[in-house]
Design an enzyme around this catalytic site. Structure first.
Site, PDB file in Angstrom:
ATOM      1  N   ILE A  31       0.798  -0.843   0.215  1.00 55.67           N
ATOM      2  CA  ILE A  31      -0.008   0.137  -0.406  1.00 55.67           C
ATOM      3  C   ILE A  31       1.114   1.140  -0.121  1.00 55.67           C
ATOM      4  O   ILE A  31      -0.134   2.182  -0.483  1.00 55.67           O
ATOM      5  CB  ILE A  31      -0.461   0.241   1.109  1.00 55.67           C
ATOM      6  N   ASN A  87      11.721  -8.512   7.469  1.00 52.96           N
ATOM      7  CA  ASN A  87      11.877  -7.958   8.873  1.00 52.96           C
ATOM      8  C   ASN A  87      11.178  -8.415   9.520  1.00 52.96           C
ATOM      9  O   ASN A  87      10.097  -8.344   9.854  1.00 52.96           O
ATOM     10  CB  ASN A  87      11.738  -6.757   8.319  1.00 52.96           C
ATOM     11  N   SER A  95       6.029  -3.724  11.163  1.00 51.27           N
ATOM     12  CA  SER A  95       4.929  -3.221  11.804  1.00 51.27           C
ATOM     13  C   SER A  95       3.866  -4.006  11.441  1.00 51.27           C
ATOM     14  O   SER A  95       2.983  -3.247  12.244  1.00 51.27           O
ATOM     15  CB  SER A  95       5.734  -1.470  10.674  1.00 51.27           C
ATOM     16  N   HIS A 100       6.318 -11.736   6.462  1.00 53.94           N
ATOM     17  CA  HIS A 100       5.652 -10.961   4.672  1.00 53.94           C
ATOM     18  C   HIS A 100       6.751 -10.740   4.233  1.00 53.94           C
ATOM     19  O   HIS A 100       7.708 -10.529   5.347  1.00 53.94           O
ATOM     20  CB  HIS A 100       4.917  -9.893   4.786  1.00 53.94           C
ATOM     21  N   HIS A 102       8.381  -8.575   1.329  1.00 60.21           N
ATOM     22  CA  HIS A 102       8.553  -7.394   1.238  1.00 60.21           C
ATOM     23  C   HIS A 102       9.694  -8.039  -0.575  1.00 60.21           C
ATOM     24  O   HIS A 102      10.924  -8.368  -0.704  1.00 60.21           O
ATOM     25  CB  HIS A 102       9.536  -7.108   1.063  1.00 60.21           C
TER      26      HIS A 102
HETATM   27  P1  AMP Z   1       6.894  -3.817   7.664  1.00 55.10           P
HETATM   28  O1  AMP Z   1       6.903  -3.386   8.127  1.00 55.10           O
HETATM   29  O2  AMP Z   1       8.078  -5.023   6.719  1.00 55.10           O
HETATM   30  O3  AMP Z   1       5.800  -5.210   9.024  1.00 55.10           O
HETATM   31  O4  AMP Z   1       6.178  -4.280   6.169  1.00 55.10           O
HETATM   32  C1  AMP Z   1       4.750  -3.966   6.319  1.00 55.10           C
HETATM   33  C2  AMP Z   1       4.140  -3.859   5.391  1.00 55.10           C
HETATM   34  O5  AMP Z   1       2.786  -3.750   4.951  1.00 55.10           O
HETATM   35  C3  AMP Z   1       4.236  -2.433   4.756  1.00 55.10           C
HETATM   36  O6  AMP Z   1       5.361  -1.704   3.928  1.00 55.10           O
HETATM   37  C4  AMP Z   1       3.098  -1.724   5.066  1.00 55.10           C
HETATM   38  O7  AMP Z   1       3.048  -0.831   3.514  1.00 55.10           O
HETATM   39  C5  AMP Z   1       2.531  -2.584   4.472  1.00 55.10           C
HETATM   40  N1  AMP Z   1       1.234  -2.677   4.334  1.00 55.10           N
HETATM   41  C6  AMP Z   1       0.475  -2.771   5.300  1.00 55.10           C
HETATM   42  N2  AMP Z   1      -1.056  -1.981   5.325  1.00 55.10           N
HETATM   43  C7  AMP Z   1      -1.355  -2.538   4.127  1.00 55.10           C
HETATM   44  C8  AMP Z   1      -2.227  -3.046   3.234  1.00 55.10           C
HETATM   45  N3  AMP Z   1      -3.790  -2.681   4.007  1.00 55.10           N
HETATM   46  N4  AMP Z   1      -1.793  -3.552   2.011  1.00 55.10           N
HETATM   47  C9  AMP Z   1      -1.165  -3.578   1.613  1.00 55.10           C
HETATM   48  N5  AMP Z   1      -0.250  -3.464   1.675  1.00 55.10           N
HETATM   49  C10 AMP Z   1       0.148  -3.091   3.661  1.00 55.10           C
END
Ligand code: AMP
Length: 114
Positions: A31, A87, A95, A100, A102
């Site tokens: 997102i 991460n 976060s 997951h 990336h």
């Molecule tokens: P991390 O910070 O490594 O845990 O990655 C979490 C990722 O999820 C971040 O890059 C966010 O931009 C992404 N993210 C959070 N909410 C959503 C969503 N609803 N759809 C797609 N990506 C998301």
């Protein structure tokens, strides 16, 4: 898990731009993209992060990498290069606490990462 945003994307409760799906993983556009190509490969089974995996999950993580490679070839960024990043815990930038990966491509990536 009811309060997990990625579980809610997997169940279809929260909309997302789907890139790929099979019985074990879903891939969706991030997102807040950090590169021209930025999607997330998310195992459907809820794990917090790598610390939550056990030996029976090893094949699943190999599958994640195969999906990433297959999408890289299909979308044309395999040869130019791409990064797969996961991460683990807040200090490393995690976060969303559902494991997951990336997948980033389409620009130069510095090393070491910030
Ligand atoms: P991390 O910070 O490594 O845990 O990655 C979490 C990722 O999820 C971040 O890059 C966010 O931009 C992404 N993210 C959070 N909410 C959503 C969503 N609803 N759809 C797609 N990506 C998301």
């Amino acid at each position: 898990m009811q309060d997990c945003i990625f579980c809610r994307i997997i169940s279809g409760e929260i909309p997302a731009k789907k890139v790929f799906e099979d019985d074990r993983v879903i891939a969706v556009e991030d997102i807040a993209p950090a590169a021209p190509v930025h999607f997330l490969i998310i195992p459907k089974k809820h794990f917090v992060n790598a610390l939550d995996l056990d030996p029976s999950d090893h094949e699943l993580i190999g599958h994640v990498y195969q999906v990433a490679a297959s999408l890289a070839r299909e979308k044309g960024f395999a040869e130019s290069g791409f990064r797969i990043v996961s991460n683990n815990n807040a200090g490393a930038g995690q976060s969303v606490f559902h494991i997951h990966f990336h997948v980033l491509a389409g620009r130069h990536f510095a090393w070491p990462p910030g």
